[in-house]
Scaffold this motif. Structure first.
Motif, PDB file in Angstrom:
ATOM      1  N   GLY A  94       4.103  12.564  10.507  1.00 38.87           N
ATOM      2  CA  GLY A  94       4.295  11.158  10.848  1.00 38.87           C
ATOM      3  C   GLY A  94       5.277  10.527   9.872  1.00 38.87           C
ATOM      4  O   GLY A  94       6.309  11.111   9.554  1.00 38.87           O
ATOM      5  N   MET A  95       4.961   9.355   9.390  1.00 36.69           N
ATOM      6  CA  MET A  95       5.859   8.663   8.480  1.00 36.69           C
ATOM      7  C   MET A  95       5.305   8.626   7.063  1.00 36.69           C
ATOM      8  O   MET A  95       5.519   7.691   6.307  1.00 36.69           O
ATOM      9  CB  MET A  95       6.121   7.252   8.995  1.00 36.69           C
ATOM     10  CG  MET A  95       6.849   7.324  10.327  1.00 36.69           C
ATOM     11  SD  MET A  95       7.615   5.816  10.881  1.00 36.69           S
ATOM     12  CE  MET A  95       8.427   5.183   9.460  1.00 36.69           C
ATOM     13  N   GLN A  96       4.591   9.658   6.702  1.00 40.38           N
ATOM     14  CA  GLN A  96       3.936   9.652   5.388  1.00 40.38           C
ATOM     15  C   GLN A  96       4.936   9.742   4.241  1.00 40.38           C
ATOM     16  O   GLN A  96       4.615   9.363   3.113  1.00 40.38           O
ATOM     17  CB  GLN A  96       2.892  10.751   5.311  1.00 40.38           C
ATOM     18  CG  GLN A  96       1.736  10.465   6.273  1.00 40.38           C
ATOM     19  CD  GLN A  96       0.661  11.504   6.270  1.00 40.38           C
ATOM     20  OE1 GLN A  96       0.846  12.604   5.743  1.00 40.38           O
ATOM     21  NE2 GLN A  96      -0.473  11.181   6.869  1.00 40.38           N
ATOM     22  N   VAL A 152       0.863  -1.170   0.000  1.00 40.69           N
ATOM     23  CA  VAL A 152       0.000   0.000   0.000  1.00 40.69           C
ATOM     24  C   VAL A 152       0.904   1.226   0.000  1.00 40.69           C
ATOM     25  O   VAL A 152       1.807   1.326   0.824  1.00 40.69           O
ATOM     26  CB  VAL A 152      -0.920  -0.008   1.238  1.00 40.69           C
ATOM     27  CG1 VAL A 152      -1.629   1.326   1.403  1.00 40.69           C
ATOM     28  CG2 VAL A 152      -1.944  -1.128   1.118  1.00 40.69           C
ATOM     29  N   GLU A 196       5.959   2.768  12.316  1.00 35.97           N
ATOM     30  CA  GLU A 196       5.756   3.823  13.311  1.00 35.97           C
ATOM     31  C   GLU A 196       5.556   3.228  14.709  1.00 35.97           C
ATOM     32  O   GLU A 196       6.107   3.726  15.693  1.00 35.97           O
ATOM     33  CB  GLU A 196       4.515   4.611  12.894  1.00 35.97           C
ATOM     34  CG  GLU A 196       4.377   5.965  13.497  1.00 35.97           C
ATOM     35  CD  GLU A 196       3.373   6.779  12.691  1.00 35.97           C
ATOM     36  OE1 GLU A 196       2.240   6.313  12.513  1.00 35.97           O
ATOM     37  OE2 GLU A 196       3.737   7.868  12.231  1.00 35.97           O
ATOM     38  N   VAL A 197       4.759   2.162  14.773  1.00 37.35           N
ATOM     39  CA  VAL A 197       4.535   1.504  16.061  1.00 37.35           C
ATOM     40  C   VAL A 197       5.836   0.874  16.556  1.00 37.35           C
ATOM     41  O   VAL A 197       6.201   0.988  17.728  1.00 37.35           O
ATOM     42  CB  VAL A 197       3.411   0.440  15.948  1.00 37.35           C
ATOM     43  CG1 VAL A 197       3.206  -0.279  17.270  1.00 37.35           C
ATOM     44  CG2 VAL A 197       2.108   1.093  15.517  1.00 37.35           C
ATOM     45  N   ASP A 198       6.560   0.224  15.648  1.00 35.48           N
ATOM     46  CA  ASP A 198       7.840  -0.385  16.027  1.00 35.48           C
ATOM     47  C   ASP A 198       8.793   0.658  16.613  1.00 35.48           C
ATOM     48  O   ASP A 198       9.382   0.460  17.669  1.00 35.48           O
ATOM     49  CB  ASP A 198       8.521  -1.015  14.802  1.00 35.48           C
ATOM     50  CG  ASP A 198       7.878  -2.332  14.388  1.00 35.48           C
ATOM     51  OD1 ASP A 198       6.931  -2.773  15.059  1.00 35.48           O
ATOM     52  OD2 ASP A 198       8.327  -2.917  13.388  1.00 35.48           O
ATOM     53  N   HIS A 228       2.706   2.452   8.841  1.00 40.62           N
ATOM     54  CA  HIS A 228       1.996   2.469  10.125  1.00 40.62           C
ATOM     55  C   HIS A 228       2.660   1.525  11.119  1.00 40.62           C
ATOM     56  O   HIS A 228       2.827   1.838  12.294  1.00 40.62           O
ATOM     57  CB  HIS A 228       0.537   2.053   9.939  1.00 40.62           C
ATOM     58  CG  HIS A 228      -0.265   3.037   9.162  1.00 40.62           C
ATOM     59  ND1 HIS A 228      -0.777   2.755   7.919  1.00 40.62           N
ATOM     60  CD2 HIS A 228      -0.617   4.310   9.435  1.00 40.62           C
ATOM     61  CE1 HIS A 228      -1.432   3.816   7.469  1.00 40.62           C
ATOM     62  NE2 HIS A 228      -1.348   4.776   8.371  1.00 40.62           N
ATOM     63  N   GLU A 229       3.010   0.359  10.640  1.00 36.39           N
ATOM     64  CA  GLU A 229       3.623  -0.607  11.551  1.00 36.39           C
ATOM     65  C   GLU A 229       5.047  -0.170  11.913  1.00 36.39           C
ATOM     66  O   GLU A 229       5.480  -0.343  13.054  1.00 36.39           O
ATOM     67  CB  GLU A 229       3.613  -1.999  10.910  1.00 36.39           C
ATOM     68  CG  GLU A 229       3.642  -3.071  11.983  1.00 36.39           C
ATOM     69  CD  GLU A 229       3.512  -4.472  11.410  1.00 36.39           C
ATOM     70  OE1 GLU A 229       2.993  -4.627  10.287  1.00 36.39           O
ATOM     71  OE2 GLU A 229       3.953  -5.409  12.107  1.00 36.39           O
TER      72      GLU A 229
END
Lengths: 590, 590
Positions: free
Chosen positions: B142-144, B57, B187-189, B184-185
């Motif tokens: 963010g990480m966009q 994605v 970012e969580v990591d 997204h993942e």
């Protein structure tokens, strides 16, 4: 060049308005006798978690999944200070089943009652829980419910008051479904052209716990592939064991937050469950053993639905649809040297997801001792007869307010599946809802006429539409108009199911109304006709906030538009405001 | 209970202010002779895409990845009407290298110059591109950027003007890196406690195209695992072929948008590349063959960096760090019956990512004919000597504005890696930045004093800090104070590198300044001392917006604070405003 109005402006004005009203509310609620204000400070963020043994990313609150349980007494004020710790996503929380009487701004519906809370921001939800019952809360923005943003909300009777039934202990069970594909990716799949179906959930969760790729009941399986779960009991995916003493009566509070929330199919007033999508995962709950039909003896007595007392009815299992809640009583009158299954199966969809299981543990028997026969077996997923029979047994307890005998207006809402430019959408009366970025509540409060369609959506669909067949033209258009209801009028809503895109497919589908409960006057087959009014149950219809429509059938609801606000409702359908004019006038005239 | 200020309010007021200024600006810019307004209408959304053959994605614009190239002439106004079609995420776009003279609100930095554009909203970026050059744009929230939100922005010289070099054709190359794990993942990591390192990217992309699990040059590999890519040429991951005619001179415009943008490590003024993270993926670019050292003959003449002309310098390969751009000229003076590699390798990190490859195709030779020897080989990743030698060759073209000979203030910024409550963070002078939800630009414009730390961050670090060793205390604190610079003063910034958390680790790291270019006065080893000032190059230092710091070294920058606004800068460091007081006073006094 055009002029681009910045919705932030509206949001700010609106926020101001809300703040002032909140403060007014808080002081008045503090005056209620014996009532307390329950303070919660929450932070929402993504975190690693293993809901079913496979590590994923879930949306948690204060490091917990599911979120913390809110427990209050009727009459209390709940005060949740919610900080968005996500990196780029907004967030809101809807308090499902709480009618938000006088506090429409606290309903937690993005684009309807409020702007999403942006990253780093804190928003205070402050509302009164006026009535005892079993409720839950969940994210109401994009697919954040699918991401795991939910938890329980339990309201006990006010101090000194009593429930109309006795029990010695209680358990709280929140049901949900879990996909291994991230909710972000699900969202892209569902909004793709053509749509990519995300498939059935991998796991059913009981209080956020399920088992993937192993089974608690593997030893009873004839399949050699079935693998026994090796659990120490402290894993995130170890089952939530229900520990009981023999010969006691327990209250099992059950709520279903099963998902599929796509903003593609995002909807309002009578929001469908799953969010705007017509596929609700029904659940069948049983407890006992399969072999000796033991669960028949663990009778379940249904006493509450969606915060309203029911005429007690004894059943072997219950069907629960997304958005519904029940309280059932059961007595631990079985052999106490044994443990018993509590099992959950998918209803209304061909089940590709294994049952969710946990254990009813009779103390002092060890919880690790598995029941000595297989879990209960569910009726066929498409045995709608038994589902309808269950729904028809759900009737109000004597003393529950009765519906007005006539209504002032009838709105018939046809549920169809359609296409817009190749994207699969759900539509109501041939309009698919696209939410405006500016919330309706603020737009209407401040008389902004360019934010959403000023044209009212239709109260009915074409009289010659054949609900039994796919539509000749499956294309539809989008809109975001609003049903405006007069304050204190009585409204009938007929939820009309129809054939989906493919021939011979019509799906079970739960609907939820915000800000109000409704009476379910009846269920019927085929297309609703005027003569069906004669069959309405005006005597003891259940009073609820969620109702199901069965395949190719209709469900008739009645409610009184007595809570000014803008309230979310149906699949891809417009929203509803009533009494708003008088409300805002009052605010200004005062 | 506390009082919760709603940042929306500020946002709205701010939006109003911005709108009025934008309209004023637009009318004045329209008056510029010969200049045009270039209109773009963009929609940002996630979509399925295969940047390297594996479907993922990506964040696309108008269905394209990378986003559309903006092409304008110096003096033009760029007008981008950006609609956020994401479901729950805000978005902004930063126009990297565009100084936004007089338009600080168009810089596209969330929490600094603007609120993120919320889902469904449209925001207009309108700014002047005052200077020809090679630029790019990217998400700054963010990480966009990691998710793929980037594209090229090319500014040609104004009509009737000429570049100071000749070329017959040009190519535009945007470099990036790609992970299979979703942003997204990631970012969580990265924000987990303890941090989970996301590892090296799977693929290097050239114009959004790379090859994973296969290689264009597999036939030259000694590894039996190397698999030849089978490409028809129209795949999303087929290489972007550079088709040339023999005996011509081409301009290769190269910009690097390599990522790792975590809001955990999100930063401001002199924003580091990757976003707030000290690890920049350097790239080494070569073209030719490895065996016969053909690339030595395809000399690369570097003529532009970050929109500024350079003294032409002939090299065999260039090092490019995240956030930098170059123009290089090359002449197609090789055997035209052959094709040639253009290869990209990781610099400054032990490469676990295969080279990025594409082909220089001499017409009329078929593009499908692979070069007849292996791709060029990169020097060792940690051969910093050759990297420093390259950086030292980059000098300004005669006629470029020279730096003031003295500065009014020196700010020394120590880069360290630290912990806050177990989370890994980067800090500047021992403060790790946490951006406030309300953008600085609006807060300062409207004198809001409770939105961010009013205490100014330190201009230096403890004199006895040992940059060669891990800190004795690796914990740090967060803050969001602001460096306030006086209008039209000259500022020296010393970027001081240090040991990271582990002993004997210090990493290469590019820094970027918003709203301004700076002169790079020099690079040095170890800790900067007063005597290093003597070594500053005041004669022909390159004028740029991005500069690298080498392991255990320092880099000295000088700039004039002549563009009122709030500008993003360093890793976890505060932001900078200058002349703002006089600017706003002027606005009000006028």
């Amino acid at each position: 060049m055009g002029f681009f109005i910045d919705p932030c402006l509206i949001r700010a004005l609106f926020a101001l308005c809300i703040l002032s009203i909140i403060f007014a509310t808080s002081s008045s609620s503090a005056a209620a006798a014996g009532a307390k204000t329950r303070h919660f400070k929450w932070e929402v963020e993504y975190m690693h978690w293993s809901p079913d043994g496979l590590e994923s990313v879930v949306m948690g609150i204060n490091g917990q999944f599911p979120g913390p349980t809110i427990r209050a007494r009727a009459g209390d004020t709940v005060h949740v200070e919610l900080t968005n710790k996500l990196h780029t996503e907004g967030v809101v929380i809807h308090w499902h089943g709480i009618r938000q009487i006088g506090t429409p701004w606290a309903d937690g519906t993005a684009s309807i009652s409020q702007c999403a809370i942006n990253p780093g921001e804190t928003f205070v939800y402050r509302f009164k829980v006026d009535r005892a019952g079993t409720y839950f809360y969940h994210g109401h923005y994009g697919m954040q419910r699918s991401a795991g943003l939910y938890g329980s909300l339990i309201v006990d009777v006010a101090e000194g008051e009593k429930e109309p039934f006795h029990y010695d202990g209680e358990f709280n069970i929140l049901l949900s479904d879990w996909w291994h594909k991230s909710s972000h990716e699900q969202e892209v799949d569902l909004s793709s052209n053509p749509m990519r179906w995300i498939g059935e959930p991998q796991t059913l969760l009981i209080n956020g716990r399920g088992q993937f790729n192993c089974s608690l009941a593997a030893r009873f399986s004839s399949s050699s592939a079935a693998r026994e779960c090796r659990l120490r009991g402290n894993e995130q995916y170890a089952p939530h064991i229900l520990r009981v003493q023999p010969n006691k009566t327990y209250r099992l509070r059950i709520a279903s937050s099963t998902a599929l929330a796509s903003s593609t199919w995002f909807t309002t007033l009578f929001r469908s469950w799953p969010l705007g999508q017509k596929i609700g995962i029904g659940m069948l709950i049983k407890t006992g053993h399969a072999v000796d039909s033991f669960w028949r003896k663990h009778k379940l007595v249904v006493v509450e639905a969606d915060g309203n007392y029911l005429r007690p009815v004894s059943v072997d299992n219950i069907d629960i649809y997304s958005g519904e809640s029940y309280s059932v009583l059961f007595t631990t009158n079985q052999d106490p040297s044994n443990n018993y299954w509590l099992s959950i199966n998918v209803r209304g969809r061909e089940p590709k997801t294994p049952p969710g299981l946990t254990i009813l543990n009779y103390r002092p028997t060890s919880a690790s001792r598995l029941p000595n026969s297989p879990p209960p077996v569910s009726p066929r997923w498409d045995d709608y007869g038994s589902s309808k029979a269950f729904s028809n047994k759900i009737l109000a307890l004597t003393g529950t307010p009765k519906p007005p005998t006539t209504s002032d207006r009838r709105i018939v809402l046809l549920n169809t599946q359609n296409f817009i430019d190749g994207h699969t959408k759900w539509a109501i009366n041939n309009v698919s809802l696209v939410l405006p970025p500016t919330p309706y509540l603020g737009s209407i409060r401040f008389g902004l006429s360019n934010v959403f369609d000023q044209k009212r959506p239709p109260d009915n669909f074409k009289h010659d539409y054949d609900v039994m067949r796919p539509a000749p033209n499956q294309n539809t258009t989008s809109g975001n108009g609003v049903y405006v209801l007069r304050f204190n009028t009585t409204i009938d809503v007929i939820l009309q199911n129809a054939n989906a895109l493919r021939a011979n497919v019509s799906e079970i589908h739960p609907w939820h109304l915000h800000g109000h409960d409704f009476w379910i006057l009846g269920y019927g087959e085929g297309k609703f006709t005027e003569s069906d009014v004669q069959k309405f149950n005006l005597k003891n219809p259940p009073y609820r906030n969620t109702a199901v429509i069965f395949p190719y059938g209709w469900t008739a609801l009645r409610f009184v538009a007595d809570n000014p606000g803008v309230w979310a409702t149906a699949t891809s359908s417009p929203i509803c405001i009533w009494g708003w004019e008088s409300f805002s006038r009052k605010a200004f005239d005062a």
